[in-house]
Write an enzyme that holds these catalytic residues in place. Structure first.
Site, PDB file in Angstrom:
ATOM      1  N   TYR A  69       0.843  -1.205   0.000  1.00 11.40           N
ATOM      2  CA  TYR A  69       0.000   0.000   0.000  1.00 11.40           C
ATOM      3  C   TYR A  69       0.873   1.248   0.000  1.00 11.40           C
ATOM      4  O   TYR A  69       0.587   2.219  -0.686  1.00 11.40           O
ATOM      5  CB  TYR A  69      -0.936   0.010   1.218  1.00 11.40           C
ATOM      6  CG  TYR A  69      -1.934   1.146   1.147  1.00 11.40           C
ATOM      7  CD1 TYR A  69      -3.169   0.963   0.528  1.00 11.40           C
ATOM      8  CD2 TYR A  69      -1.627   2.408   1.656  1.00 11.40           C
ATOM      9  CE1 TYR A  69      -4.070   2.006   0.413  1.00 11.40           C
ATOM     10  CE2 TYR A  69      -2.527   3.457   1.547  1.00 11.40           C
ATOM     11  CZ  TYR A  69      -3.746   3.251   0.931  1.00 11.40           C
ATOM     12  OH  TYR A  69      -4.631   4.278   0.808  1.00 11.40           O
ATOM     13  N   PHE A  96      -8.179  21.420 -24.488  1.00 10.27           N
ATOM     14  CA  PHE A  96      -8.441  19.991 -24.580  1.00 10.27           C
ATOM     15  C   PHE A  96      -9.636  19.705 -23.672  1.00 10.27           C
ATOM     16  O   PHE A  96      -9.788  20.328 -22.625  1.00 10.27           O
ATOM     17  CB  PHE A  96      -7.239  19.104 -24.224  1.00 10.27           C
ATOM     18  CG  PHE A  96      -7.592  17.654 -24.419  1.00 10.27           C
ATOM     19  CD1 PHE A  96      -7.787  17.145 -25.697  1.00 10.27           C
ATOM     20  CD2 PHE A  96      -7.827  16.832 -23.341  1.00 10.27           C
ATOM     21  CE1 PHE A  96      -8.208  15.840 -25.887  1.00 10.27           C
ATOM     22  CE2 PHE A  96      -8.243  15.515 -23.527  1.00 10.27           C
ATOM     23  CZ  PHE A  96      -8.437  15.020 -24.802  1.00 10.27           C
ATOM     24  N   THR A  97     -10.470  18.740 -24.072  1.00 13.62           N
ATOM     25  CA  THR A  97     -11.765  18.510 -23.413  1.00 13.62           C
ATOM     26  C   THR A  97     -11.658  18.367 -21.891  1.00 13.62           C
ATOM     27  O   THR A  97     -12.242  19.154 -21.138  1.00 13.62           O
ATOM     28  CB  THR A  97     -12.413  17.257 -24.019  1.00 13.62           C
ATOM     29  OG1 THR A  97     -11.467  16.179 -23.936  1.00 13.62           O
ATOM     30  CG2 THR A  97     -12.791  17.480 -25.482  1.00 13.62           C
ATOM     31  N   ASP A 122       1.155  20.248 -20.517  1.00 14.68           N
ATOM     32  CA  ASP A 122       0.502  18.966 -20.746  1.00 14.68           C
ATOM     33  C   ASP A 122       1.484  18.150 -21.581  1.00 14.68           C
ATOM     34  O   ASP A 122       1.626  18.351 -22.789  1.00 14.68           O
ATOM     35  CB  ASP A 122      -0.825  19.169 -21.482  1.00 14.68           C
ATOM     36  CG  ASP A 122      -1.563  17.848 -21.679  1.00 14.68           C
ATOM     37  OD1 ASP A 122      -0.907  16.791 -21.635  1.00 14.68           O
ATOM     38  OD2 ASP A 122      -2.787  17.879 -21.901  1.00 14.68           O
ATOM     39  N   LYS A 180      -0.503   7.597 -23.392  1.00 16.62           N
ATOM     40  CA  LYS A 180      -0.117   7.942 -24.762  1.00 16.62           C
ATOM     41  C   LYS A 180       1.391   7.705 -24.939  1.00 16.62           C
ATOM     42  O   LYS A 180       1.827   6.573 -24.990  1.00 16.62           O
ATOM     43  CB  LYS A 180      -0.501   9.402 -25.062  1.00 16.62           C
ATOM     44  CG  LYS A 180      -2.000   9.595 -25.362  1.00 16.62           C
ATOM     45  CD  LYS A 180      -2.814   9.741 -24.133  1.00 16.62           C
ATOM     46  CE  LYS A 180      -4.189  10.327 -24.360  1.00 16.62           C
ATOM     47  NZ  LYS A 180      -4.983  10.328 -23.117  1.00 16.62           N
ATOM     48  N   ARG A 208     -13.962  15.221 -33.577  1.00 17.96           N
ATOM     49  CA  ARG A 208     -13.281  16.300 -32.853  1.00 17.96           C
ATOM     50  C   ARG A 208     -13.777  17.607 -33.460  1.00 17.96           C
ATOM     51  O   ARG A 208     -13.111  18.257 -34.240  1.00 17.96           O
ATOM     52  CB  ARG A 208     -11.759  16.207 -32.993  1.00 17.96           C
ATOM     53  CG  ARG A 208     -11.129  15.039 -32.281  1.00 17.96           C
ATOM     54  CD  ARG A 208     -10.773  15.225 -30.821  1.00 17.96           C
ATOM     55  NE  ARG A 208     -11.838  15.086 -29.846  1.00 17.96           N
ATOM     56  CZ  ARG A 208     -11.662  14.615 -28.615  1.00 17.96           C
ATOM     57  NH1 ARG A 208     -10.499  14.177 -28.216  1.00 17.96           N
ATOM     58  NH2 ARG A 208     -12.654  14.586 -27.756  1.00 17.96           N
ATOM     59  N   PHE A 238     -19.330  14.298 -25.818  1.00 20.87           N
ATOM     60  CA  PHE A 238     -18.947  13.448 -26.948  1.00 20.87           C
ATOM     61  C   PHE A 238     -18.825  11.977 -26.569  1.00 20.87           C
ATOM     62  O   PHE A 238     -18.995  11.104 -27.411  1.00 20.87           O
ATOM     63  CB  PHE A 238     -17.625  13.943 -27.572  1.00 20.87           C
ATOM     64  CG  PHE A 238     -16.478  13.976 -26.598  1.00 20.87           C
ATOM     65  CD1 PHE A 238     -16.298  15.067 -25.755  1.00 20.87           C
ATOM     66  CD2 PHE A 238     -15.578  12.928 -26.522  1.00 20.87           C
ATOM     67  CE1 PHE A 238     -15.245  15.091 -24.848  1.00 20.87           C
ATOM     68  CE2 PHE A 238     -14.528  12.948 -25.623  1.00 20.87           C
ATOM     69  CZ  PHE A 238     -14.364  14.034 -24.775  1.00 20.87           C
TER      70      PHE A 238
HETATM   71  O1  PLI Z   1      -7.387  10.236 -20.898  1.00 22.71           O
HETATM   72  P1  PLI Z   1      -6.543  10.711 -19.726  1.00 22.71           P
HETATM   73  O2  PLI Z   1      -7.340  11.075 -18.535  1.00 22.71           O
HETATM   74  O3  PLI Z   1      -5.434   9.776 -19.394  1.00 22.71           O
HETATM   75  O4  PLI Z   1      -5.788  12.039 -20.239  1.00 22.71           O
HETATM   76  C1  PLI Z   1      -6.457  13.233 -20.539  1.00 22.71           C
HETATM   77  C2  PLI Z   1      -5.733  13.955 -21.631  1.00 22.71           C
HETATM   78  C3  PLI Z   1      -5.013  15.069 -21.321  1.00 22.71           C
HETATM   79  N1  PLI Z   1      -4.362  15.780 -22.287  1.00 22.71           N
HETATM   80  C4  PLI Z   1      -4.413  15.418 -23.577  1.00 22.71           C
HETATM   81  C5  PLI Z   1      -3.694  16.259 -24.581  1.00 22.71           C
HETATM   82  C6  PLI Z   1      -5.110  14.300 -23.955  1.00 22.71           C
HETATM   83  O5  PLI Z   1      -5.114  13.952 -25.240  1.00 22.71           O
HETATM   84  C7  PLI Z   1      -5.815  13.529 -22.973  1.00 22.71           C
HETATM   85  C8  PLI Z   1      -6.605  12.411 -23.320  1.00 22.71           C
HETATM   86  N2  PLI Z   1      -6.844  12.137 -24.583  1.00 22.71           N
HETATM   87  C9  PLI Z   1      -7.600  11.194 -25.102  1.00 22.71           C
HETATM   88  C10 PLI Z   1      -8.348  10.197 -24.278  1.00 22.71           C
HETATM   89  C11 PLI Z   1      -7.683  11.120 -26.540  1.00 22.71           C
HETATM   90  O6  PLI Z   1      -8.332  10.202 -27.070  1.00 22.71           O
HETATM   91  O7  PLI Z   1      -7.078  11.978 -27.204  1.00 22.71           O
END
Ligand code: PLI
Length: 469
Positions: A83, A135-136, A226, A269, A393, A460
């Protein structure tokens, strides 16, 4: 017999190949046209609501969809599932410090967990948060913390045909105008993303971040990055910015991050894992605040919602993600798909960015109004044609203005074909390109969609549609 050209010959270059070979495969299933018609109808014409087993080639997102390496899978067996104080956390902390260069690290379950922490720690109600396009999830966390997002990206970013090499750059004139209007004390921080997802995966130059650092120092403003696709951003600096051709991706990444005060990361990513994230900062006050907040929302500050094995895979993924050969082949594959589409004059965002091909749905369907949801329509049409899953998008992703409640109508109305890392082959890209061409050939017959269900946040993901009569 006519000569068959390799992809390299076709596009006037020597061919490149991925720096890996495949050790394990996952079968995928081709569906019939009738099955796809039923599936998209049940999903309310929203590709997020499709079952993955009904998808043939899944280009919904590059998030959490990468293939891990044999080293990462071996690392999964070394999970220290304590933990508190897991050894894997210290490996992750050291990897972030080594490759991104920040002092303090707070683990989170994914990117939006880190966005929540930094927004809550650094934004006071009524503060402005200038950034290079929204970004969303980022903007929503900034708004939920009481902030007002202000887009200060250069104008070229909103033009799908501009060939500016760094369309992610911040316009320092726009930033100065905001400071003059609201005062530096009312700016929470500059929110800088490298690359810019909603602009088409477009990069920020080193020159721009250096100038931003000087601007922020003059005005006493902090700048957070970011870093979700910052490794890909480093590739474009190496390729396009004078003085960087002989520097490694790793060196460019570290220099760029060195101009910022910290970063949040969706490790799903660039960092090559299926789940995970982190926040890293240089100032002790923000570290204190976010290390305290993480125990409310994510988990203890030495796991932040991840298992020990996840942190081990992530530490290894960070190291693999900055290898020059890896990044070159990853972006090379995205470009290959772009070149196939461009030779048929299919409208896409140019120059091709880091993680995806963005189809320009406005120019694809000039007969549709933006209120007919052309980006959403195109994603549904691609699925119907071949089982390829893309995503919207455009106006659906942009949501509503919290002050007026009206739809936000972004200049860019796009459909994203997002390429997972180390997952698909060149033949998959050929199939995708042919499906886009088939949808393009049918474009005049295509009608738009009507929204019949709209959730309150990040619509979305869950909105439902029906075809216009
Ligand atoms: O999906 P998360 O919570 O691990 O990350 C959010 C996120 C933050 N910044 C940017 C630039 C992103 O592209 C992002 C998530 N993007 C997704 C899920 C996408 O499909 O682009």
């Amino acid at each position: 017999m006519s000569e068959i050209k390799t992809a390299g010959q076709q596009f006037g270059r020597r061919s490149w190949a991925e720096p890996w070979k495949i050790k394990m495969v996952e079968p995928i299933r081709m569906t019939t046209a009738e099955e796809r018609q039923r599936a998209i109808q049940e999903a309310g014409y929203n590709t997020f609501l499709l079952k993955s087993e009904d998808v043939y080639i899944d280009l919904l997102t590059d998030s959490g969809t990468s293939a891990m390496s044999d080293r990462q899978w071996a690392g999964m067996m070394l999970g220290d599932e304590a933990y508190a104080g897991s050894r894997n956390f210290y490996r992750l902390e050291a990897a972030v410090q080594q490759y991104y260069g920040y002092r303090y690290v707070v683990p989170t379950h994914q990117g939006r967990g880190a966005e929540n922490l930094i927004s809550q720690a650094c934004i006071k109600r009524g503060n402005y948060v200038p950034g290079n396009m929204y970004f969303t999830t980022t903007r929503l966390h900034q708004e939920l913390a009481g902030g007002i997002f202000e887009d200060v990206i250069i104008d070229e970013a909103h033009d799908s045909q501009s060939l500016h090499p760094f369309k992610g750059n911040i316009d320092l004139g726009k930033l100065q105008a905001l400071v003059d209007r609201v005062g530096a004390a009312n700016i929470a921080y500059v929110s800088l993303a490298g690359t810019v997802n909603m602009a088409g995966g477009q990069p920020v130059s080193m020159e721009n971040v250096r100038a931003l650092r000087a601007f922020c120092d003059r005005h006493g403003i902090r700048m957070y990055l970011d870093a979700t696709r910052m490794v890909e951003n480093a590739f474009f600096i190496q390729e396009r910015e004078p003085g960087y051709a002989d520097k490694s991706i790793a060196a460019i990444l570290k220099e760029f991050c060195g101009y910022t005060d910290g970063a949040w990361m969706s490790a799903k990513k660039d960092n090559l894992v299926n789940i995970g994230g982190w926040l890293a900062v240089n100032h002790e006050d923000v570290f204190e605040a976010t290390r305290n907040l993480v125990v409310i929302y994510e988990g203890l500050h030495t796991y932040g919602g991840m298992a020990g094995r996840d942190m081990e895979a992530l530490a290894i993924g960070i190291e693999e993600s900055v290898q020059d050969d890896h990044v070159r082949s990853r972006i090379g594959q995205v470009r290959y798909l772009g070149q196939l589409l461009e030779q048929w004059d299919i409208p896409i965002v140019k120059p091709v960015g880091g993680h995806a091909i963005f189809l320009d749905a406005r120019r694809f369907y000039p007969h549709l109004e933006q209120s007919d949801f052309p980006g959403q329509t195109l994603a549904a049409e691609l699925y119907l044609d071949s089982g390829v899953r893309a995503m919207e998008r455009g106006v659906v992703s942009a949501g509503r203005d919290p002050a007026t409640g009206d739809h936000r109508y972004p200049k860019l109305e796009l459909t994203r074909l997002t390429i997972p890392r180390r997952v698909y082959t060149q033949a998959h890209m050929d199939v995708v390109a042919e499906s886009v061409k088939a949808a393009y050939d049918q474009r005049e017959k295509t009608r738009g969609l009507e929204m019949v269900y709209e959730p309150q946040y990040l619509r979305f993901f869950q909105a439902r549609f029906t075809p216009k009569g």
